[in-house]
Design a protein around this motif. Structure first.
Motif, PDB file in Angstrom:
ATOM      1  N   ASP A 133       0.804  -1.213   0.000  1.00 52.23           N
ATOM      2  CA  ASP A 133       0.000   0.000   0.000  1.00 52.23           C
ATOM      3  C   ASP A 133       0.841   1.269   0.000  1.00 52.23           C
ATOM      4  N   GLY A 135       2.830   2.535  -2.430  1.00 51.11           N
ATOM      5  CA  GLY A 135       2.851   3.258  -3.690  1.00 51.11           C
ATOM      6  C   GLY A 135       4.254   3.507  -4.191  1.00 51.11           C
ATOM      7  N   HIS A 183      -0.037   3.168  -7.976  1.00 46.00           N
ATOM      8  CA  HIS A 183      -0.259   1.799  -7.506  1.00 46.00           C
ATOM      9  C   HIS A 183      -0.757   0.943  -8.661  1.00 46.00           C
TER      10      HIS A 183
END
Length: 428
Positions: A133, A135, A183
């Motif tokens: 998560d 990125g 992402h």
């Protein structure tokens, strides 16, 4: 064999339909299929169709062939190759259904296959999700950093090309979050998403592949300057093309997924080898769009530009419709590029073959005559095309301003002149 279709409605994924197929021999397209909506879904007032060819009903549809919309979900290109290796199966039509059940977890549009989503999460569970998560930056993408490639492989199964979008060129589906970090699509929750992109890479390693991708960005700028329906700004960075996705709208912390369906599906084209004519495709599109005249003019203008600017890759899945605020219309233009220079040699797929004689028509006056619309509509279409012909007189200037390569501009002079002359000579 069976799969279950899910649709994105009211900010959540909903089970809505099931498809059972029976294959005969090596070509599943000649096998029968059964398509039916879930009964609870069929009687829900908020329900929406998974395909414009199948309005929501409680009927058990027994079909001689697969529903055509399934072919919008089958992975192609590098994504197909990647999944074939993961599934350890040989390529061919018999692989199409297993590929749907493994790869259609995040297609363009608002439907997906439940079995593919389950396969995707099984893939994730086999890897360490730590850091997924966080990125990555634009520099990570452009440099194809180890972090970027690893996360794309683990979360999106995208290191060898996405499974969620069709086409031969390698692609990534990426989401930019509200912090400006990138992402793999689906790795960030909708409430954190700001923009969605398809990122295209060159089809091969030749200089022509890089040149083609660079000019695709310029071609899209030309189309926009000529009034063709486009979306956002297509940007080219270091042999990567960043294409804003128009099947998603981000508003107030929520992501709306729009219905999107190819012209091939609308026309009932089963399989990837069939080549419907432009008359077939236009007729099918006119049966579903909200404004027949406006969308016909848009369709014809795009084909004029395809011919004038030698975008030969005009197969039936490079045209699509979407539903915007309840109205059905052609999507913004996509896959518009100087495909004549592709090293593999791509010929024009959808052509204007006379509905009765089968002879190809190359004059717009003959095409308009064969369309045989009501007088008022024919007049409106001819006037719009004549005006477009006048606009083509500025095409060279638009190409210069957009950054189309000089040798490409020079190569296009003859087809541009032919199209301009034909349109301006149309008679009302």
């Amino acid at each position: 064999m069976e799969c279950h279709i899910q649709i994105f409605l009211d900010n959540t994924w909903v089970d809505c339909a099931a498809i059972t197929v029976q294959t005969l021999g090596k070509n599943p397209a000649i096998g029968s299929a059964v398509f039916e909506y879930d009964l609870d879904y069929a009687f829900d007032a908020k329900s929406q169709p998974v395909s414009l060819a199948y309005p929501v009903d409680a009927v058990r549809h027994v079909l001689d062939e697969w529903p055509a919309f399934l072919y919008d979900l089958i992975p192609q290109g590098n994504g197909r190759k990647y999944l074939l290796s993961q599934l350890k199966i040989a390529d061919g039509p018999s692989a199409d259904f297993p590929l749907i059940c493994a790869g259609a977890f995040n297609p363009i549009g608002r439907i997906r296959v439940r079995e593919a989503t389950e396969y995707f999460f099984q893939h994730i569970d086999r890897h360490d999700p730590q850091g997924m998560d966080q990125g990555f930056t634009l520099e990570d993408i452009l440099e194809k950093s180890e972090t970027f490639i690893e996360r794309m492989l683990v979360h999106g199964m995208l290191a060898a090309g996405t499974t969620g979008v069709q086409g031969a060129a390698p692609k990534y589906l990426l989401t930019k979050d509200i912090r400006g970090l990138w992402h793999a699509d689906g790795a960030v929750p909708d409430e954190s998403a700001a923009e969605h992109f398809i990122v295209k890479l060159p089809r091969g390693k030749a200089e022509a592949d890089r040149k083609l991708l660079r000019n695709e960005a310029a071609y899209m700028r030309v189309a926009k300057a000529l009034g063709i329906r486009t979306y956002g700004t297509v940007a080219h960075h270091d042999d990567m093309l960043f294409v804003p996705r128009f099947d998603r709208i981000v508003q107030f912390g929520k992501v709306s997924r729009l219905h999107q369906e190819s012209a091939a599906s609308i026309a009932g084209v089963v399989g990837f080898d069939a080549r419907p004519t432009q008359f077939d495709l236009l007729s099918a599109l006119r049966h579903v769009v909200a404004n027949k005249t406006a969308e016909t003019i848009e369709f014809l203008k795009r084909d004029v530009l395809n011919i004038a600017m030698r975008n030969t890759d005009n197969h039936a899945r490079n045209t699509a419709v979407q539903i915007v605020e309840g109205a059905i219309q052609l999507t913004p233009l996509f896959d518009f590029a100087p495909m004549y220079m592709d090293p593999e040699g791509i010929s024009r797929a959808a052509r204007w073959y006379h509905p009765e004689t089968g002879r190809e028509l190359t004059q717009w006056a003959d095409v308009i005559q064969c369309l045989n619309f009501e007088s008022d509509e024919s007049i409106a279409i001819v006037k719009a095309l004549r005006d477009f012909g006048a606009a083509l007189l500025e095409l060279n200037a638009h190409m210069e301003a957009a950054g189309v390569d000089r040798d490409v501009i020079e190569y296009l002079q003859m087809p541009i002149a032919v199209q301009t002359r034909q349109l301006m000579e149309l008679e009302v």
